[in-house]
Design an enzyme around this catalytic site. Structure first.
Site, PDB file in Angstrom:
ATOM      1  N   HIS A 189      42.955  31.621  44.088  1.00  0.00           N
ATOM      2  CA  HIS A 189      43.421  30.240  43.977  1.00  0.00           C
ATOM      3  C   HIS A 189      44.924  30.140  43.781  1.00  0.00           C
ATOM      4  O   HIS A 189      45.536  29.151  44.153  1.00  0.00           O
ATOM      5  CB  HIS A 189      42.626  29.484  42.918  1.00  0.00           C
ATOM      6  CG  HIS A 189      41.301  29.077  43.465  1.00  0.00           C
ATOM      7  ND1 HIS A 189      40.161  29.800  43.259  1.00  0.00           N
ATOM      8  CD2 HIS A 189      40.981  28.077  44.299  1.00  0.00           C
ATOM      9  CE1 HIS A 189      39.181  29.233  43.933  1.00  0.00           C
ATOM     10  NE2 HIS A 189      39.643  28.189  44.563  1.00  0.00           N
ATOM     11  N   GLU A 432      29.039  27.436  51.400  1.00  0.00           N
ATOM     12  CA  GLU A 432      29.781  28.559  50.811  1.00  0.00           C
ATOM     13  C   GLU A 432      28.847  29.709  50.458  1.00  0.00           C
ATOM     14  O   GLU A 432      29.286  30.817  50.194  1.00  0.00           O
ATOM     15  CB  GLU A 432      30.458  28.120  49.507  1.00  0.00           C
ATOM     16  CG  GLU A 432      31.435  26.994  49.678  1.00  0.00           C
ATOM     17  CD  GLU A 432      31.984  26.515  48.357  1.00  0.00           C
ATOM     18  OE1 GLU A 432      33.053  26.979  47.970  1.00  0.00           O
ATOM     19  OE2 GLU A 432      31.334  25.668  47.712  1.00  0.00           O
ATOM     20  N   ASP A 456      34.660  31.400  49.834  1.00  0.00           N
ATOM     21  CA  ASP A 456      33.501  31.922  49.106  1.00  0.00           C
ATOM     22  C   ASP A 456      32.456  32.505  50.049  1.00  0.00           C
ATOM     23  O   ASP A 456      31.860  33.537  49.753  1.00  0.00           O
ATOM     24  CB  ASP A 456      32.868  30.808  48.253  1.00  0.00           C
ATOM     25  CG  ASP A 456      33.605  30.639  46.933  1.00  0.00           C
ATOM     26  OD1 ASP A 456      33.940  31.666  46.310  1.00  0.00           O
ATOM     27  OD2 ASP A 456      33.857  29.493  46.526  1.00  0.00           O
ATOM     28  N   CYS A 503      36.960  24.078  55.382  1.00  0.00           N
ATOM     29  CA  CYS A 503      38.093  23.889  54.475  1.00  0.00           C
ATOM     30  C   CYS A 503      38.474  25.195  53.789  1.00  0.00           C
ATOM     31  O   CYS A 503      39.319  25.214  52.911  1.00  0.00           O
ATOM     32  CB  CYS A 503      37.805  22.793  53.459  1.00  0.00           C
ATOM     33  SG  CYS A 503      36.343  23.098  52.474  1.00  0.00           S
TER      34      CYS A 503
HETATM   35  C1  PEP Z   1      35.977  27.887  49.809  1.00  0.00           C
HETATM   36  O1  PEP Z   1      35.237  28.546  49.072  1.00  0.00           O
HETATM   37  O2  PEP Z   1      36.224  28.199  50.989  1.00  0.00           O
HETATM   38  C2  PEP Z   1      36.641  26.686  49.296  1.00  0.00           C
HETATM   39  C3  PEP Z   1      37.349  25.912  50.085  1.00  0.00           C
HETATM   40  O3  PEP Z   1      36.523  26.447  47.955  1.00  0.00           O
HETATM   41  P1  PEP Z   1      37.452  27.145  46.874  1.00  0.00           P
HETATM   42  O4  PEP Z   1      38.507  27.923  47.595  1.00  0.00           O
HETATM   43  O5  PEP Z   1      38.015  26.073  46.026  1.00  0.00           O
HETATM   44  O6  PEP Z   1      36.476  28.021  46.164  1.00  0.00           O
HETATM   45 MG    MG Z   2      34.652  27.746  47.165  1.00  0.00          MG
END
Ligand code: PEP
Ligand code: MG
Length: 574
Positions: A189, A432, A456, A503
């Protein structure tokens, strides 16, 4: 030169600030029993030096800011004389044979936790004071230059073992122009946040914190993953030239900001932005986002002491709706806490496998108080724009139904209270978890849309932690297993007349874009800083040819072979 994982495009030249706590952890040491006295004397010397520094700061504050501001530093000085605080530190050095830095850090944590746990606003505020003064003491012990002595006009580059999402969210955007970390990968993140902030970052560098001092001059190349400490003048000139070239390229891309996202043969897709804070929507708009494809709402919950209430959330969601005007979609993802995103004030038990544990929708279905407050706020904001709801980490139809039932209850409450909201609001889910991908045909009957969260999905499909550089060879978006799941999900959505977006970070990767277009992806949501680059790429692609190319790619045996095929047959020809 040091090389890590290029996590966020661009080059920055600036001064290093080494994040303290992580450095202390890295330098945690045991001492020999015969050195206890020396260590305690070193502690005492530094307590004195810190006290002196605070005296000077206090005097300056009183003159420049006023009596009351000066008193704050007096409170800090008192901690340095507090027999209980100092006694605990000395006891740790003596009994546990810890070096003074680690002893100070441990005792500070203990006292801070105690103050924060008190049912008294005044004592909770003391926790912040204690953090501050302990930080100063630790800097002195470690011989780290006071950050105040770094010229405030120079860009700052944070050097840390790791940055938690909440650390990253709190970085001062005006000053911090880049960061480098010892651990982490492209989809940690911290890396995602760097891309959102549009600042260069390199992660997974191994032991940068050990080699860097506060005030060192750094070159960080977030495009190649290279970092230089106190480089020669010639290299600085070379990088300044590169920065100018980058700036020109960005200017070129900026010309596409008001254009639609369309391939050379007229196939239209949506290029959306991922955001973490309402202010990010302003930047997304400037970068030509046609929608917000993912609003990571958990950042509203971080860097604070308690949950945000309904009103505060409503204002945040409404602000994004107003930035994006009535038409452009805003996909608000409900709280996705857990994994590497912690909320200390929820006091959740430490888990053996946080990414496999009590997180995201699992927590929300259990803590309905939290979930309902958020759903109320989102629904209320839906009167102000094209807002959609998206659930994270759904693993089964049962969870989707449970979440939808709670949503139905909240809608009913609002109706009874005569509070307006969009009755037709679309409700989708993230894909995910491999289980969700494999049952996408069933889920597509009850979800209005899918957004594939590859960050994920890849880690769960390959059983390879997205944060761990040692298994990054497995963490591959192009792995045939991952691509087959993606293909299946998109087809399942389309069979039910639903749209499928992505995303995860993959959506903004150059080599992935042609492949995903060929697989039929409808919406690509990415860091705002990638949108114009991808829009330019689309102009060179022919959708009609990509379907066959994707079909062929999926017959290949490895991620490397697939990437090479896309590169050779498509990207190199542009
Ligand atoms: C993902 O898992 O691709 C996602 C967009 O969620 P995050 O990166 O916030 O876990
Ligand atoms: Mg995620």
């Amino acid at each position: 030169m040091y090389t890590g994982t290029a996590a966020s495009h661009g080059i920055v030249l600036g001064r290093a600030i080494v994040k303290l706590e992580e450095t202390v952890t890295a330098l945690r040491q045991k001492i020999e029993p015969q050195h206890v006295i020396d260590e305690i004397n070193r502690l005492k010397d530094n307590l004195k030096a810190t006290h002196h520094q605070l005296e000077t700061i206090k005097q300056q504050a009183m003159v420049n800011m006023g009596e009351e501001e000066g008193r704050i530093f007096e409170a800090h000085q008192l901690f340095l004389q507090d027999p209980e605080f100092i006694g605990e530190i000395e006891a740790k050095i003596t009994n546990e044979l810890l070096n003074a830095e680690s002893a100070v850090a441990d005792v500070k944590d203990l006292f801070v936790a105690m103050f924060e746990g008190m049912d008294n606003e005044y004592m909770r505020e003391r926790a912040a004071d204690l953090r501050d003064v302990s930080g100063r003491l630790l800097r002195n012990l470690l011989g780290i230059k006071d950050t105040a002595s770094i010229d405030s006009d120079e860009p700052i580059i944070i050097v840390a073992y790791d940055l938690t999402p909440s650390d990253t969210a709190q970085l001062d955007k005006e000053k911090v122009k880049g960061f480098v970390t010892d651990i982490g990968g492209r989809t940690s993140h911290s890396a995602i946040m760097a891309r959102t902030m549009g600042i260069p970052a390199v992660v997974g560098l191994g032991d940068m914190t050990k080699h860097t001092q506060d005030g060192d001059f750094l070159i960080v190349d977030g495009t190649t993953g290279e970092v230089h400490i106190n480089p020669e003048a010639a290299l600085i000139v070379q990088y300044e030239k590169k920065m100018q070239a980058d700036a020109l390229l960005k200017e070129e891309w900026m010309k596409l900001v008001h254009e639609t996202s369309v391939t050379a043969d007229g196939h239209r897709v949506e290029l959306a932005a991922n955001i973490g804070k309402p202010e990010d929507a302003v930047d997304a708009d400037k970068q030509g986002a046609e929608a917000i494809g993912l609003f990571r709402t958990e950042f509203l919950y971080m860097g604070r002491e308690k949950l945000p209430d309904e009103e505060e959330q409503f204002e945040a969601y409404k602000a994004v709706a107003q930035t994006m005007d009535k038409d452009r979609a805003i996909v608000i993802r409900t709280l996705d806490i857990g994994g590497d995103k912690e909320l200390p004030y929820l006091n959740l038990p430490k888990e053996m496998n946080p990414f496999l544990g009590y997180r995201a929708i699992r927590l929300c279905l259990d803590r309905q108080d939290i979930f309902k407050t958020q759903l109320r706020a989102i629904l209320r904001a839906s009167s102000y724009g094209n807002i959609k709801i998206m659930y994270p980490m759904i693993a089964s139809l049962r969870e989707l139904r449970q979440a939808n039932q709670i949503l139905a209850d909240v809608k009913q409450e609002l109706r009874e209270e005569k509070v307006p909201f969009n009755e037709e609001i679309e409700v989708g889910m993230m894909i995910e978890v491999p289980a969700a991908a494999i049952t996408a045909d069933q889920l597509a009957k009850e979800a209005d849309f899918f957004s594939i969260g590859t960050n994920d999905l890849i880690q769960y499909t390959m059983a390879a932690d997205r944060m761990n550089p040692d298994v990054s060879y497995l963490y591959d978006p192009f792995n045939p297993a991952v691509l087959r799941l993606i293909q299946y999900v998109i087809e399942a959505a389309h069979r039910e007349g639903k749209w499928a977006g992505m995303c995860g970070e993959m959506a903004g990767e150059e080599a992935a874009v042609p492949l995903l277009l060929g697989l039929g992806l409808d919406e690509f949501s990415m860091s705002a800083s990638s949108i114009l680059r991808v829009r330019r790429l689309l102009k060179h692609l022919h959708h009609s040819e990509l379907k066959d190319a994707a079909a062929h790619a999926l017959t290949l045996e490895s991620g490397d072979a697939i990437q090479a095929y896309i590169k050779e047959t498509i990207l190199d020809k542009i």
